[in-house]
Scaffold this active site. Structure first.
Site, PDB file in Angstrom:
ATOM      1  CE  LYS A 261      -3.951   2.196   0.725  1.00  0.00           C
ATOM      2  NZ  LYS A 261      -4.970   2.104  -0.343  1.00  0.00           N
TER       3      LYS A 261
ATOM      4  NE  ARG B 120      24.532   1.124   5.382  1.00  0.00           N
ATOM      5  CZ  ARG B 120      23.360   1.056   4.786  1.00  0.00           C
ATOM      6  NH1 ARG B 120      22.919  -0.096   4.329  1.00  0.00           N
ATOM      7  NH2 ARG B 120      22.598   2.120   4.671  1.00  0.00           N
TER       8      ARG B 120
HETATM    9  C1  MV4 Z   1       7.490   3.685   0.446  1.00  0.00           C
HETATM   10  C2  MV4 Z   1       6.885   4.961   0.490  1.00  0.00           C
HETATM   11  C3  MV4 Z   1       5.521   5.010   0.660  1.00  0.00           C
HETATM   12  N1  MV4 Z   1       4.795   3.873   0.780  1.00  0.00           N
HETATM   13  N2  MV4 Z   1       6.735   2.582   0.578  1.00  0.00           N
HETATM   14  C4  MV4 Z   1      11.884   5.135  -0.766  1.00  0.00           C
HETATM   15  C5  MV4 Z   1      13.195   4.381  -0.769  1.00  0.00           C
HETATM   16  C6  MV4 Z   1      12.869   3.006  -0.297  1.00  0.00           C
HETATM   17  N3  MV4 Z   1      13.810   2.593   0.710  1.00  0.00           N
HETATM   18  C7  MV4 Z   1      11.470   3.068   0.211  1.00  0.00           C
HETATM   19  N4  MV4 Z   1      10.911   4.351  -0.117  1.00  0.00           N
HETATM   20  C8  MV4 Z   1       9.600   4.621   0.092  1.00  0.00           C
HETATM   21  N5  MV4 Z   1       8.803   3.529   0.278  1.00  0.00           N
HETATM   22  C9  MV4 Z   1       5.428   2.692   0.718  1.00  0.00           C
HETATM   23  N6  MV4 Z   1       4.694   1.578   0.825  1.00  0.00           N
HETATM   24  C10 MV4 Z   1       7.701   6.085   0.339  1.00  0.00           C
HETATM   25  C11 MV4 Z   1       9.063   5.922   0.120  1.00  0.00           C
HETATM   26  C12 MV4 Z   1       9.820   7.130  -0.063  1.00  0.00           C
HETATM   27  C13 MV4 Z   1      10.750   7.556   0.868  1.00  0.00           C
HETATM   28  C14 MV4 Z   1      11.053   6.797   1.995  1.00  0.00           C
HETATM   29  C15 MV4 Z   1      11.973   7.228   2.892  1.00  0.00           C
HETATM   30  C16 MV4 Z   1      12.617   8.443   2.703  1.00  0.00           C
HETATM   31  C17 MV4 Z   1      12.376   9.195   1.583  1.00  0.00           C
HETATM   32  C18 MV4 Z   1      11.448   8.762   0.660  1.00  0.00           C
HETATM   33  C19 MV4 Z   1      11.184   9.558  -0.463  1.00  0.00           C
HETATM   34  C20 MV4 Z   1      10.254   9.126  -1.355  1.00  0.00           C
HETATM   35  C21 MV4 Z   1       9.576   7.917  -1.177  1.00  0.00           C
END
Ligand code: MV4
Length: 450
Positions: free
Chosen positions: A201, A292
């Protein structure tokens, strides 16, 4: 305890690890590439061995050369730092086979957590809340679409081997699902030779909250509170802080207990990080585990008073954790700005070159972790991070004031840096209000996100 440790890294983290070893009375071996003959880590270590040409693939990623350097110098253990070989299960396994202690978790755990869809399934089975979504891997757009419809749009399509936003796409509805799924999968096949996908989601405007955990060989696991890493640009962290202003003591306790449960579920050992998404209603969901030590570990060190690198070395040598959960207190507020050799007005293009003059700020509650010095030439072959400016104040407001003052005093001449961009963030009223989520930079600095 180890007699000698080889540091399989460069830059500020190599310097950070050498200093921790020296304080503990442990001898150090630096490895360096031909581009790093004049690097600080090469000069500071007790011994230094050249392991190949400038290209990382032939030096800092060259497992055979690094193991050979370890054998030749009779080092007992390898600290991998972050990046390079730090999350390479084959390298951890190679160390194990050569009777060298890899300072980190076992190859098996690195493998298991590196596979994001498997990590997700493991956490679901351990009763750790994950973002609503698939439990089994998904391989085709056709089966994905059915699953997405039952999860409910919008959804996030993610590659199991992904990271740093690679192999990740949002789908807002059935009409754009197939295209996004196929693009995400193609990116994953190209980048990681893996077509394994999973679907979650989509969480709107979440905060990125990560918990530091530390575990010994005897099943003891503690958490060291959280870091708010929501200030990111294109999945690169820019500024991190601890604690997170919107996390109450009760929520911290619940999230921390969850992080400890997650680590215990995989018999984790050494330092690790549990990444959560925190939504607007303060629901939290496991996202990934990093196996890490991380770039931003100093903010946790400043609010807990612990030395995470020393603790990693102690637990790797077989000592029990030096602290119990009840003894860990979070005091004050810490913040870290990553200073990079890059040009914000040219799309953050890396800007290596010669540093002609530097002035580093100091004073009460100001810490600088860096490998740069005056007349040092920043090579073009590696990551552009030059320096971490870390401050500790009694509360968030004081930490901001210290960061503002320190950024204003910091001078790095000869190359372009993001110091002014960091200063703009620190001075932004929305940042100062603490109303920050992962949309902060794109929303308030759109000119920097094209
Ligand atoms: C998400 C999300 C919203 N919903 N998953 C971005 C990198 C990856 N590690 C996971 N990320 C995200 N996953 C769901 N289900 C939004 C992000 C995301 C984000 C997460 C952490 C820090 C910055 C971000 C920037 C854009 C999107």
């Amino acid at each position: 305890m180890f007699d000698k440790i080889l540091i399989a890294n460069r830059g500020e983290i190599a310097v950070r690890i050498i200093r921790a070893c020296r304080e503990m009375g442990i001898k150090t071996v630096a490895v360096y590439s031909e581009a790093d003959r004049d690097a600080l880590h090469t000069m500071l270590a007790d011994e230094a061995i050249c392991i190949g040409p400038a290209a990382s693939s032939q030096s800092y990623l060259n497992m055979e050369r690094i193991i050979s350097a370890c054998v030749v110098t009779k080092a007992d253990a390898i600290h991998p730092g972050f990046g390079f070989l730090s999350e390479n299960a084959r390298f951890a396994e190679l160390c194990e086979k050569c009777s060298i202690t890899f300072i980190g978790p076992s190859a098996e755990i690195i493998n298991r957590m590196g596979n994001k869809s498997e990590a997700r399934k493991t956490m679901m089975e351990a009763g750790v809340p994950v973002v609503p979504g698939t439990k089994e891997p998904v391989y085709t757009a056709e089966e994905g679409l059915k699953l997405a419809q039952s999860i409910g749009f919008p959804v996030m399509i993610k590659a199991s081997s992904g990271g740093g936003g690679k192999g990740m796409r949002i789908s807002r509805g059935p009409e754009d699902f197939t295209e996004n799924f196929q693009n995400a999968q193609l990116e994953s096949v190209k980048g990681f030779s893996d077509d394994t996908m999973y679907i979650e989601k989509y969480i709107e405007q979440p905060r990125h909250i990560e918990f530091q955990i530390m575990a010994d060989k005897y099943g003891n696991v503690v958490h060291l509170g959280e870091r708010d890493c929501s200030i990111q640009r294109r999945h690169q962290k820019v500024l991190e802080e601890s604690p997170c202003d919107v996390i109450s003591d009760d929520l911290r306790r619940r999230m921390g207990e969850t992080a400890v449960r997650a680590a215990k579920a995989v018999n984790y050992e050494n330092a690790g990080t549990i990444e959560f998404l925190l939504d607007k209603d303060k629901n939290f969901y496991f996202m990934e585990m990093n196996t890490r030590i991380q770039v931003e570990h100093p903010v946790t060190e400043l609010v807990t008073g612990l030395d995470l690198i020393k603790e990693q070395i102690r637990v790797a040598s077989g000592e029990p954790l030096s602290v119990k959960q009840e003894e860990i207190k979070i005091s004050g507020h810490a913040m870290e700005c990553r200073i990079n050799a890059e040009n914000p007005s040219r799309n953050f293009m890396p800007c290596p070159g010669k540093i002609t003059n530097i002035h580093l700020p100091g004073g009460n509650g100001v810490r600088i972790d860096t490998h740069i010095y005056s007349d040092y030439t920043v090579p073009s072959n590696y990551d552009s991070m030059l320096l971490k400016l870390i401050v500790h104040g009694k509360d968030r407001q004081e930490a901001i004031a210290k960061m503002r003052s320190a950024l204003g005093e910091l001078i790095i001449e000869g190359i372009e840096t993001n110091v002014d961009f960091q200063y703009e963030i620190i001075n932004h009223p929305v940042f100062q209000s603490g109303e920050t989520d992962t949309g902060f930079i794109p929303e308030h600095f759109p000119q920097y996100c094209k």
